[in-house]
Design a protein around this motif. Structure first.
Motif, PDB file in Angstrom:
ATOM      1  N   GLU A  80       2.178  23.962  -2.352  1.00 31.17           N
ATOM      2  CA  GLU A  80       2.377  24.186  -0.919  1.00 31.17           C
ATOM      3  C   GLU A  80       1.222  23.602  -0.122  1.00 31.17           C
ATOM      4  OE1 GLU A  80       3.877  25.196   2.713  1.00 31.17           O
ATOM      5  OE2 GLU A  80       4.876  25.049   0.761  1.00 31.17           O
ATOM      6  N   GLY A  81       0.009  23.658  -0.693  1.00 25.26           N
ATOM      7  CA  GLY A  81      -1.135  23.037  -0.034  1.00 25.26           C
ATOM      8  C   GLY A  81      -0.924  21.547   0.165  1.00 25.26           C
ATOM      9  N   ALA A 131      -8.444  18.133  -3.630  1.00 26.30           N
ATOM     10  CA  ALA A 131      -9.249  16.937  -3.389  1.00 26.30           C
ATOM     11  C   ALA A 131      -8.385  15.683  -3.453  1.00 26.30           C
ATOM     12  CB  ALA A 131     -10.379  16.856  -4.412  1.00 26.30           C
ATOM     13  N   ALA A 132      -7.498  15.617  -4.439  1.00 27.56           N
ATOM     14  CA  ALA A 132      -6.628  14.452  -4.553  1.00 27.56           C
ATOM     15  C   ALA A 132      -5.762  14.298  -3.310  1.00 27.56           C
ATOM     16  CB  ALA A 132      -5.754  14.575  -5.803  1.00 27.56           C
ATOM     17  N   GLY A 133      -5.137  15.387  -2.877  1.00 29.84           N
ATOM     18  CA  GLY A 133      -4.242  15.313  -1.730  1.00 29.84           C
ATOM     19  C   GLY A 133      -4.953  14.911  -0.455  1.00 29.84           C
ATOM     20  N   THR A 138      -5.964  10.550   3.538  1.00 27.28           N
ATOM     21  CA  THR A 138      -6.875   9.848   4.445  1.00 27.28           C
ATOM     22  C   THR A 138      -7.187   8.440   3.979  1.00 27.28           C
ATOM     23  OG1 THR A 138      -8.663  11.070   3.335  1.00 27.28           O
ATOM     24  CG2 THR A 138      -7.962  11.860   5.495  1.00 27.28           C
ATOM     25  N   GLY A 139      -6.418   7.936   3.013  1.00 27.38           N
ATOM     26  CA  GLY A 139      -6.580   6.548   2.593  1.00 27.38           C
ATOM     27  C   GLY A 139      -7.783   6.297   1.715  1.00 27.38           C
ATOM     28  N   GLY A 377      -5.619  26.427   9.351  1.00 21.46           N
ATOM     29  CA  GLY A 377      -4.554  25.517   9.745  1.00 21.46           C
ATOM     30  C   GLY A 377      -4.808  24.070   9.385  1.00 21.46           C
ATOM     31  N   PHE A 378      -5.809  23.818   8.495  1.00 16.18           N
ATOM     32  CA  PHE A 378      -6.116  22.452   8.104  1.00 16.18           C
ATOM     33  C   PHE A 378      -5.348  22.014   6.871  1.00 16.18           C
ATOM     34  CE2 PHE A 378     -10.693  23.392   9.686  1.00 16.18           C
ATOM     35  CZ  PHE A 378     -10.247  23.383  11.002  1.00 16.18           C
ATOM     36  N   GLY A 379      -4.538  22.899   6.274  1.00 21.94           N
ATOM     37  CA  GLY A 379      -3.984  22.626   4.964  1.00 21.94           C
ATOM     38  C   GLY A 379      -5.075  22.863   3.930  1.00 21.94           C
ATOM     39  N   ALA A 380      -4.975  22.183   2.802  1.00 19.67           N
ATOM     40  CA  ALA A 380      -6.020  22.313   1.790  1.00 19.67           C
ATOM     41  C   ALA A 380      -7.336  21.774   2.334  1.00 19.67           C
ATOM     42  CB  ALA A 380      -5.608  21.554   0.537  1.00 19.67           C
ATOM     43  N   GLU A 381      -8.441  22.192   1.721  1.00 19.99           N
ATOM     44  CA  GLU A 381      -9.753  21.739   2.170  1.00 19.99           C
ATOM     45  C   GLU A 381     -10.486  21.072   1.010  1.00 19.99           C
ATOM     46  OE1 GLU A 381     -12.499  25.621   1.273  1.00 19.99           O
ATOM     47  OE2 GLU A 381     -11.496  25.488   3.208  1.00 19.99           O
ATOM     48  N   ILE A 382     -11.394  20.171   1.340  1.00 17.41           N
ATOM     49  CA  ILE A 382     -12.210  19.515   0.332  1.00 17.41           C
ATOM     50  C   ILE A 382     -13.423  20.372  -0.009  1.00 17.41           C
ATOM     51  CG2 ILE A 382     -13.799  18.212   1.807  1.00 17.41           C
ATOM     52  CD1 ILE A 382     -11.854  16.647  -1.090  1.00 17.41           C
ATOM     53  N   GLY A 383     -13.748  21.318   0.862  1.00 13.33           N
ATOM     54  CA  GLY A 383     -14.896  22.192   0.680  1.00 13.33           C
ATOM     55  C   GLY A 383     -15.306  22.770   2.021  1.00 13.33           C
TER      56      GLY A 383
END
Length: 415
Positions: A80-81, A131-133, A138-139, A377-383
């Motif tokens: 879902e993320g 992290a992958a998503g 973001t390219g 509300g950012f979706g998944a996060e990188i950290g």
């Protein structure tokens, strides 16, 4: 050539292709990745079980095993993320600023990918997917180096995701996993200048310190979480107790959980005993100051080292303070600029707390557990960045871009 260098070089080549991918192409790949995780969940959970079994035999704490464990429900959440990230606006290519100079030059500032991102993280396989998503949306290309405790889980997850990318428009080499569990692979990643554009550590204080102190590649620091909740004298018991309990017990293994509960002496005199009983009933080990122990003799004596420790476990420090300033002084001394909360009905105290506390996230009357990209509300996060340059707080898609200036002329030369 070492594994780290070889895979970083492959990612570097793939980044040149990623830079040309359209939002539609990236989104299609993300949705396919989410579906593949669900379809392949049995094999992922089987791989995860090997990690859990090895961790338990090595004496890993139940709290850390909880961070490692994957279940069908958690895989659904991870998928879902990815869908949340797919649905978010793509920040790359956006014009952030546009203006014209007196000499006729037209200048545009646009958002572009960082390039190749190196992720070094510990035993949370969901970070592999997050992290992958985020990087692919973001390219960017990404080189992952997870902890050895989650090696089997990460290996299978990346196999699934790379298999999906191979059937999409995106290059599979944009996603790399370093499988060498030795410290040498981390040390080499930190010095892959020219191949990695940035390194992001995500984990405990020791990992982050190692990366920050040894990297020659630029670092975005995601800090340790020594988070506090201060209960003001005006706070109502029910709300204060619920917030504090949630901040510690809901999931103590994560960085936004509370490690120290600060309590105004007036509130403590009325309610500390009842709140301590609630924590004790939940299996939380309490450590406290002298005034805390006078009310709760079951609590061990809290030391300076305790106040400076990110437990990530069912352990809680409690300190009784005379006033707001004493709470602020404690947070300034021991906090890690992550997440801090005040529970109060006093608008003046709330305003003072939120202005004076130096942290990525400051709360009034809400649990610190909300410092999370998904909850924001950012979706998944990188950290969650606790530094002040480039990005701060939960790092969503915009934090994984940099800027480029495009300048349009009609023959101008500088005199």
């Amino acid at each position: 050539m070492s594994e780290a260098r070889e895979k970083a070089a492959l990612a570097k080549q793939a980044a040149q292709i990623m830079n040309r991918m359209t939002t539609e192409q990236k989104n299609q790949a993300l949705l396919a990745m989410a579906e593949a995780l669900i379809e392949q969940q049995e094999s992922i959970i089987a791989a995860n079980a090997l990690d859990i079994e090895r961790g338990r035999s090595n004496g890993t704490s139940e709290s850390l095993l909880d961070r490692l464990k994957l279940t069908p429900a958690r895989i659904q959440g991870i998928a879902e993320g990815l869908r949340q990230v797919e649905a978010l606006p793509d920040p790359t290519g956006l014009t952030l600023e546009s203006f014209q100079r007196p000499n006729g030059l037209r200048v545009e500032k646009i958002a572009v990918p960082l390039g190749v991102i190196g992720m070094i993280y510990e035993a949370r396989p969901n970070v592999t997917v997050d992290a992958a998503g985020l990087c692919l949306k973001t390219g960017n290309a990404v080189v992952l180096r997870g902890g050895s405790a989650a090696l089997e889980s990460n290996r299978r997850i990346v196999e699934v995701l790379r298999g999906t990318l191979a059937g999409s428009s995106l290059p599979a080499d944009a996603l790399q996993l370093i499988e060498d569990p030795s410290r040498a692979s981390v040390d080499e990643m930190l010095k892959l200048n020219g191949l990695l554009d940035v390194v992001i550590p995500r984990g405990g204080a020791s990992l982050i310190r190692t990366v920050v102190e040894n990297a020659t590649v630029p670092v975005i620091e995601t800090g340790a979480g020594i988070c506090h909740t201060f209960v003001d004298e005006s706070a109502g018991y029910d709300m204060a107790a619920d917030i504090a309990f949630n901040a510690k017990v809901q999931r103590p293994s994560v960085c936004n959980s509370m490690e120290t509960l600060l309590m105004h002496e007036t509130f403590a005199g009325k309610h500390l005993r009842a709140l301590a009983d609630r924590f004790l009933a939940a299996g939380v080990e309490l450590r406290g100051c002298e005034r805390t122990r006078a009310i709760v003799p079951e609590a061990a004596a809290a030391t300076e080292a305790d106040y400076a420790t990110e437990y990530s476990d069912y352990i809680l420090n409690i300190r009784v303070v005379d006033h707001l300033d004493e709470a602020l002084e404690h947070i300034a001394r021991y906090g890690t600029m992550h997440s801090e909360c005040i529970v109060t009905e006093d608008d003046g105290n709330a305003a003072a707390f939120m202005q004076r506390v130096d942290a990525a996230a400051v709360y009034r009357n809400a649990s610190t557990r909300f410092t999370d990209g998904f909850e924001f509300g950012f979706g998944a996060e990188i950290g969650i960045s606790t530094q002040k340059l480039h990005a701060r707080g939960p790092m969503g898609l915009p934090a994984l871009t940099t800027t480029k200036f495009r300048v349009f002329g009609n023959g101008q030369i500088r005199g």
